[in-house]
Motif scaffolding. Structure first.
Motif, short mmCIF file in Angstrom:
data_model
loop_
_atom_site.label_atom_id
_atom_site.label_comp_id
_atom_site.label_asym_id
_atom_site.label_seq_id
_atom_site.Cartn_x
_atom_site.Cartn_y
_atom_site.Cartn_z
N CYS A 64 0.79 -1.23 0.00
CA CYS A 64 0.00 0.00 0.00
C CYS A 64 0.82 1.28 0.00
N ILE A 65 2.09 1.18 0.29
CA ILE A 65 2.94 2.37 0.31
C ILE A 65 4.28 2.04 -0.35
N PRO A 66 4.96 3.04 -0.89
CA PRO A 66 6.29 2.79 -1.47
C PRO A 66 7.30 2.51 -0.37
N PRO A 67 8.39 1.79 -0.69
CA PRO A 67 9.39 1.42 0.33
C PRO A 67 9.91 2.60 1.15
N GLU A 68 10.08 3.75 0.50
CA GLU A 68 10.65 4.89 1.22
C GLU A 68 9.70 5.47 2.26
N GLN A 69 8.41 5.10 2.19
CA GLN A 69 7.44 5.60 3.15
C GLN A 69 7.31 4.71 4.40
N MET A 70 7.93 3.56 4.38
CA MET A 70 7.78 2.62 5.50
C MET A 70 8.26 3.22 6.81
N VAL A 71 9.28 4.08 6.77
CA VAL A 71 9.81 4.69 7.99
C VAL A 71 8.90 5.78 8.52
N ASN A 72 7.83 6.09 7.80
CA ASN A 72 6.92 7.16 8.21
C ASN A 72 5.64 6.62 8.84
N TYR A 73 5.67 5.37 9.31
CA TYR A 73 4.48 4.80 9.94
C TYR A 73 4.81 4.15 11.27
N LYS A 74 4.01 4.52 12.26
CA LYS A 74 4.09 3.89 13.58
C LYS A 74 2.88 2.97 13.73
N ILE A 75 3.13 1.74 14.15
CA ILE A 75 2.08 0.73 14.27
C ILE A 75 1.66 0.63 15.73
N ASN A 76 0.36 0.75 16.00
CA ASN A 76 -0.17 0.69 17.36
C ASN A 76 -1.29 -0.34 17.49
N TYR A 77 -1.24 -1.17 18.50
CA TYR A 77 -2.38 -1.99 18.91
C TYR A 77 -2.11 -2.50 20.32
N CYS A 78 -3.14 -3.06 20.95
CA CYS A 78 -3.03 -3.50 22.34
C CYS A 78 -3.14 -5.01 22.47
N LEU A 79 -2.45 -5.55 23.47
CA LEU A 79 -2.51 -6.98 23.78
C LEU A 79 -2.46 -7.17 25.29
N ARG A 80 -3.13 -8.23 25.74
CA ARG A 80 -2.97 -8.63 27.14
C ARG A 80 -1.81 -9.61 27.23
N GLU A 81 -0.95 -9.39 28.23
CA GLU A 81 0.21 -10.26 28.43
C GLU A 81 0.25 -10.73 29.88
N ARG A 82 0.67 -11.98 30.05
CA ARG A 82 0.81 -12.54 31.39
C ARG A 82 2.08 -12.02 32.04
N ILE A 83 1.95 -11.52 33.27
CA ILE A 83 3.11 -11.01 33.98
C ILE A 83 3.61 -12.05 34.98
N ARG A 110 -8.32 -3.02 17.99
CA ARG A 110 -8.22 -2.16 16.83
C ARG A 110 -6.75 -1.87 16.54
N LEU A 111 -6.44 -1.71 15.28
CA LEU A 111 -5.08 -1.42 14.82
C LEU A 111 -5.03 -0.01 14.26
N SER A 112 -3.99 0.74 14.58
CA SER A 112 -3.80 2.07 14.02
C SER A 112 -2.45 2.14 13.31
N LEU A 113 -2.49 2.66 12.09
CA LEU A 113 -1.28 2.90 11.31
C LEU A 113 -1.11 4.42 11.28
N ILE A 114 -0.25 4.93 12.13
CA ILE A 114 -0.14 6.37 12.33
C ILE A 114 0.91 6.96 11.42
N GLY A 115 0.47 7.84 10.52
CA GLY A 115 1.38 8.45 9.57
C GLY A 115 2.20 9.57 10.20
N LEU A 116 3.48 9.58 9.91
CA LEU A 116 4.39 10.61 10.40
C LEU A 116 4.89 11.45 9.22
N ASN A 117 5.37 12.65 9.51
CA ASN A 117 5.95 13.53 8.47
C ASN A 117 4.98 13.76 7.31
N GLY A 118 3.71 13.94 7.64
CA GLY A 118 2.71 14.26 6.62
C GLY A 118 2.05 13.07 5.96
#
Length: 207
Positions: A47-66, A109-117
């Motif tokens: 969905c994006i060109p290779p040079e844009q990969m560094v402009n995305y932060k991936i966010n989602y939540c998970l439960r983990e056993r402590i 839910r998953l968020s793909l947060i765009g950086l640098n515009g």
């Protein structure tokens, strides 16, 4: 990071592996985790060109056993730092933040947060098969849980080191019933002894 693994998750730094981290996930979040990674891989590759990969932060939540055996909700964030010209990943930075003091409910839910515009894609339902054009979800089939609710209770007490008699007392059932449950558990699991059983159940996220 060392403090996080040792104090919170109970994993020694020298003993850390991706498998141990996955095994710490709540089994009810495993499908969501797999689907998130599937969607992210498709997005970055198609969905994006290779040079844009560094402009995305991936966010989602998970439960983990402590370390105490309970579960907490963590915010998972990853950011690609370096790629090849073709888009192969060379360096990725990831963080796990305990947000259980804010909420204990995973919104899945998953968020793909765009950086640098770059444009952002927020609160995505990863189980929507038409999330992105030409997205074909990978068919992931987790192994079926073959233990009954009572057998899982017995396994959990076994993992805490309780004897057959003590388990009978905790569950208010007869010792013979516990013996029967233990026999059936070993038969279903295909392992030879309690140590192998507990190890297998930890790997599969049953305990």
């Amino acid at each position: 990071m060392t403090t996080f693994f040792v104090t919170l998750l109970g994993i020694e730094p020298d003993d850390f592996s991706l498998e141990k981290l996955v095994n710490a996930m709540h089994r009810d979040d495993l499908d969501f985790f797999m689907r998130c990674e599937d969607v992210v891989a498709h997005f970055l590759k198609n969905c994006i060109p290779p040079e844009q990969m560094v402009n995305y932060k991936i966010n989602y939540c998970l439960r983990e056993r402590i370390s105490d055996g309970s579960y907490r909700l963590f915010l998972m964030q990853t950011l690609t730092l370096k790629t090849t010209e073709e888009g192969a990943l060379l360096k990725v930075f990831g963080t796990h933040t305990d947000i259980s003091h804010i909420t204990s409910v995973n919104n899945h839910r998953l968020s793909l947060i765009g950086l640098n515009g770059a444009p952002s894609y927020l609160e995505l339902d990863v189980f929507d098969d038409h999330l992105f054009e030409d997205f074909v979800p990978y068919t992931y089939q987790p192994s079926e849980l073959s233990f009954t609710k009572r057998e899982l209770e017995v396994i959990q007490w076994m993992a805490k080191g309780l004897s057959t008699g003590a388990i009978a007392t905790e569950l208010n059932i007869s010792i013979q019933t516990v013996f029967t449950h233990r026999k059936n558990i070993l038969r279903k699991s295909g392992v030879k002894n309690t140590s192998e059983l507990i190890a297998m159940c930890i790997r599969k996220g049953y305990i």
